[in-house]
Scaffold this motif. Structure first.
Motif, PDB file in Angstrom:
ATOM      1  N   ILE A 229      28.734  36.405 -18.500  1.00  0.00           N
ATOM      2  CA  ILE A 229      28.470  37.840 -18.374  1.00  0.00           C
ATOM      3  C   ILE A 229      28.262  38.489 -19.740  1.00  0.00           C
ATOM      4  O   ILE A 229      27.297  39.237 -19.944  1.00  0.00           O
ATOM      5  CB  ILE A 229      29.624  38.526 -17.592  1.00  0.00           C
ATOM      6  CG1 ILE A 229      29.713  37.938 -16.170  1.00  0.00           C
ATOM      7  CG2 ILE A 229      29.443  40.036 -17.550  1.00  0.00           C
ATOM      8  CD1 ILE A 229      28.469  38.106 -15.325  1.00  0.00           C
ATOM      9  N   GLY A 230      29.151  38.186 -20.700  1.00  0.00           N
ATOM     10  CA  GLY A 230      29.029  38.800 -22.020  1.00  0.00           C
ATOM     11  C   GLY A 230      27.702  38.447 -22.680  1.00  0.00           C
ATOM     12  O   GLY A 230      27.004  39.304 -23.235  1.00  0.00           O
ATOM     13  N   THR A 231      27.315  37.173 -22.605  1.00  0.00           N
ATOM     14  CA  THR A 231      26.060  36.755 -23.248  1.00  0.00           C
ATOM     15  C   THR A 231      24.859  37.345 -22.505  1.00  0.00           C
ATOM     16  O   THR A 231      23.863  37.727 -23.131  1.00  0.00           O
ATOM     17  CB  THR A 231      25.974  35.217 -23.315  1.00  0.00           C
ATOM     18  OG1 THR A 231      27.140  34.733 -23.988  1.00  0.00           O
ATOM     19  CG2 THR A 231      24.746  34.757 -24.078  1.00  0.00           C
ATOM     20  N   SER A 232      24.939  37.451 -21.174  1.00  0.00           N
ATOM     21  CA  SER A 232      23.823  38.053 -20.421  1.00  0.00           C
ATOM     22  C   SER A 232      23.652  39.521 -20.812  1.00  0.00           C
ATOM     23  O   SER A 232      22.523  39.997 -20.999  1.00  0.00           O
ATOM     24  CB  SER A 232      24.069  37.941 -18.903  1.00  0.00           C
ATOM     25  OG  SER A 232      24.103  36.579 -18.510  1.00  0.00           O
TER      26      SER A 232
ATOM     27  N   ARG B  71      20.609  50.322 -19.667  1.00  0.00           N
ATOM     28  CA  ARG B  71      19.823  49.558 -20.653  1.00  0.00           C
ATOM     29  C   ARG B  71      19.828  48.069 -20.319  1.00  0.00           C
ATOM     30  O   ARG B  71      18.970  47.317 -20.758  1.00  0.00           O
ATOM     31  CB  ARG B  71      20.359  49.788 -22.075  1.00  0.00           C
ATOM     32  CG  ARG B  71      20.261  51.230 -22.543  1.00  0.00           C
ATOM     33  CD  ARG B  71      18.848  51.629 -22.970  1.00  0.00           C
ATOM     34  NE  ARG B  71      18.498  51.134 -24.281  1.00  0.00           N
ATOM     35  CZ  ARG B  71      18.767  51.746 -25.430  1.00  0.00           C
ATOM     36  NH1 ARG B  71      19.402  52.896 -25.431  1.00  0.00           N
ATOM     37  NH2 ARG B  71      18.391  51.225 -26.572  1.00  0.00           N
ATOM     38  N   CYS B  72      20.832  47.626 -19.524  1.00  0.00           N
ATOM     39  CA  CYS B  72      20.851  46.220 -19.074  1.00  0.00           C
ATOM     40  C   CYS B  72      20.053  46.052 -17.781  1.00  0.00           C
ATOM     41  O   CYS B  72      20.020  44.960 -17.209  1.00  0.00           O
ATOM     42  CB  CYS B  72      22.290  45.759 -18.838  1.00  0.00           C
ATOM     43  SG  CYS B  72      23.256  45.618 -20.346  1.00  0.00           S
TER      44      CYS B  72
ATOM     45  N   ASP C 119      18.024  38.879 -17.565  1.00  0.00           N
ATOM     46  CA  ASP C 119      17.683  39.724 -16.407  1.00  0.00           C
ATOM     47  C   ASP C 119      18.718  39.624 -15.282  1.00  0.00           C
ATOM     48  O   ASP C 119      18.446  39.974 -14.148  1.00  0.00           O
ATOM     49  CB  ASP C 119      16.296  39.359 -15.871  1.00  0.00           C
ATOM     50  CG  ASP C 119      16.237  37.920 -15.371  1.00  0.00           C
ATOM     51  OD1 ASP C 119      17.238  37.192 -15.527  1.00  0.00           O
ATOM     52  OD2 ASP C 119      15.190  37.527 -14.822  1.00  0.00           O
ATOM     53  N   LEU C 120      19.927  39.179 -15.629  1.00  0.00           N
ATOM     54  CA  LEU C 120      20.954  38.953 -14.591  1.00  0.00           C
ATOM     55  C   LEU C 120      21.294  40.242 -13.828  1.00  0.00           C
ATOM     56  O   LEU C 120      21.702  40.197 -12.667  1.00  0.00           O
ATOM     57  CB  LEU C 120      22.220  38.399 -15.258  1.00  0.00           C
ATOM     58  CG  LEU C 120      23.264  37.753 -14.361  1.00  0.00           C
ATOM     59  CD1 LEU C 120      22.699  36.527 -13.652  1.00  0.00           C
ATOM     60  CD2 LEU C 120      24.498  37.340 -15.164  1.00  0.00           C
TER      61      LEU C 120
END
Ligand SMILES: NC(=O)C1=CN([C@@H]2O[C@H](COP(=O)(O)OP(=O)(O)OC[C@H]3O[C@@H](n4cnc5c(N)ncnc54)[C@H](O)[C@@H]3O)[C@@H](O)[C@H]2O)C=CC1
Ligand SMILES: O=C(O)C(=O)Cc1ccc(O)cc1
Length: 368
Positions: free
Chosen positions: A15-18, A162-163, A133-134
């Motif tokens: 999750i953090g890296t995505s 923004r994600c 794009d998770l």
């Protein structure tokens, strides 16, 4: 617009890296930290950001995202706040009430903290599984505490957008009730079903088709992490289980009656299947609208290089947009089955177009 120039991600797993990758695409400066050096190095190598320790910035970032397992999230938040790494803080843990209670008990500053939960993920962990794009089009729950300031909420709302996520503000208690049903129950059911396979002989497992693969996907998640999640949401989850157990118990009783010759009990079986189908139709589509009910066209393809490319180009020549694709392939067989999902209006053109070009298609009946 709320400023989001520099963020810190603590926990460079899936999750953090995505999140970091999504923000990098947006041009945001990202500093990364993980207690595990290998995870940190891989996240850096993937282009998710630079190590926090090597950053030249001395001041606080705009926001810090705590993306560590649920059990360590409150203590990680507390040390990040003590070090002053950011002006605003959020987290990604799957359960919120427990986290808020623990964070308050540890003396965290609740004014700068907005608990969050992106509803995008997968059954794999670690930075290698991360995807920019998770969270695209996915709900992202924001559960401000009574003390969270409007500014903190605005910053975290901007972060979720923004994600690519869709922020939904809700109370932590309501969040936990909701995810018990739509996230934790599916996981537990997937595990319970997959656990049944342990006693199965290879003669049963050899018959595995797409159904058992679909239902078992979530069971591939980390048992350590999911134990933390289920245990933290114990009460809401136990109530949902009771309701499912009631349904299954009624189903088992009805099946026993049918097998003893009581044909009308088949109505009880059908009732659960009808309610199941109706419930499934209520799940909103990826982008929040009603789920698009695609139809699936199975096509037999040779098991050889370039077969899929030729199939796709035949679909393109038929002027049909393929919405999704999956493959079923039995080891040792010279052919596979490609399942092409298309809009119902396109089914006839695709089926005719492919058949005309020599593909073996199996047009599904309109209803079963
Ligand atoms: N896996 C999923 O699909 C989803 C998970 N979540 C939540 O997001 C959080 C992270 O989950 P994943 O990324 O899947 O897990 P993960 O296992 O891929 O990553 C967790 C990372 O946190 C690091 N870590 C552990 N303790 C730490 C500490 N004290 N300080 C710094 N780093 C530490 C680990 O080394 C690891 O790299 C969890 O709270 C989970 O509930 C939320 C949405 C989806
Ligand atoms: O794999 C999937 O389909 C998921 O739904 C992933 C997921 C796992 C945990 C969460 O807290 C939220 C989402």
């Amino acid at each position: 617009m709320t400023r989001l120039d520099r963020v810190v991600v603590i926990g460079t797993g899936l999750i953090g890296t995505s999140i970091a990758l999504a923000l990098r695409h947006e041009g945001v400066e990202v500093c990364l930290h993980d207690r595990d050096d290998a995870s940190l190095r891989l996240a850096v190598a993937l282009g998710a950001g630079i190590p926090l320790a090597s950053s030249e910035h001395t001041g606080p970032a705009d926001v810090a995202i705590i993306a560590v397992p649920p059990a360590v999230a409150p203590a990680t938040l507390k040390s990040a706040q003590d070090e002053g790494v950011a002006e605003v803080y959020t987290d990604t843990a799957s359960v919120k009430t427990h986290l808020v209670r623990r964070a308050a008990a540890l003396g965290c500053d609740m004014t700068t903290f907005v608990p969050g939960h992106p509803m995008g993920g997968r059954e794999r962990t670690g930075p290698a599984a991360a995807q920019a794009d998770l969270f695209l089009g996915r709900p992202w729950a924001l559960c401000p505490t009574p003390d969270s300031t409007p500014h903190s909420l605005a910053v975290v709302d901007e972060l979720a957008r923004r994600c690519g996520g869709r922020p939904i503000v809700m109370d932590a208690h309501d969040h936990d009730q909701a995810v018990a049903l739509v996230s934790h129950l599916p996981h537990a059911i997937s595990a319970a079903m997959s656990a049944r396979l342990l006693g199965a002989g290879s003669h049963s497992l050899d018959l595995s088709g797409q159904g058992v693969r679909d239902v078992s996907r979530l069971a591939g998640g980390s048992p350590a992490m999911w134990t933390e999640i289920l245990v933290q949401n114990a009460e809401p989850l136990a109530s949902v289980f009771d309701a499912v157990i009631d349904d299954l118990h009624t189903l088992a009783q009805a099946l026993r009656k049918v097998s003893a010759g009581d044909d009308p009990s088949a109505d009880v079986v059908r009732d659960l299947l009808e309610r199941g189908r109706a419930g499934r139709e209520l799940i909103p589509g990826k982008h929040g609208g009603p789920a698009t009910d695609y139809v699936v066209l199975p096509v037999v393809i040779p098991d050889e290089p370039g077969a899929l490319a030729r199939l796709f180009s035949a679909a393109q020549e038929s002027n049909v947009n393929i919405e999704d694709v999956s493959l079923d392939h039995s080891p040792g067989l010279p052919v596979a089955v490609a399942h092409l999902s298309v809009h119902p209006d396109s089914l006839a053109s695709l089926s005719e177009g492919l058949a005309k070009r020599g593909w073996m298609v199996h047009t599904p009946p309109s209803d079963r």
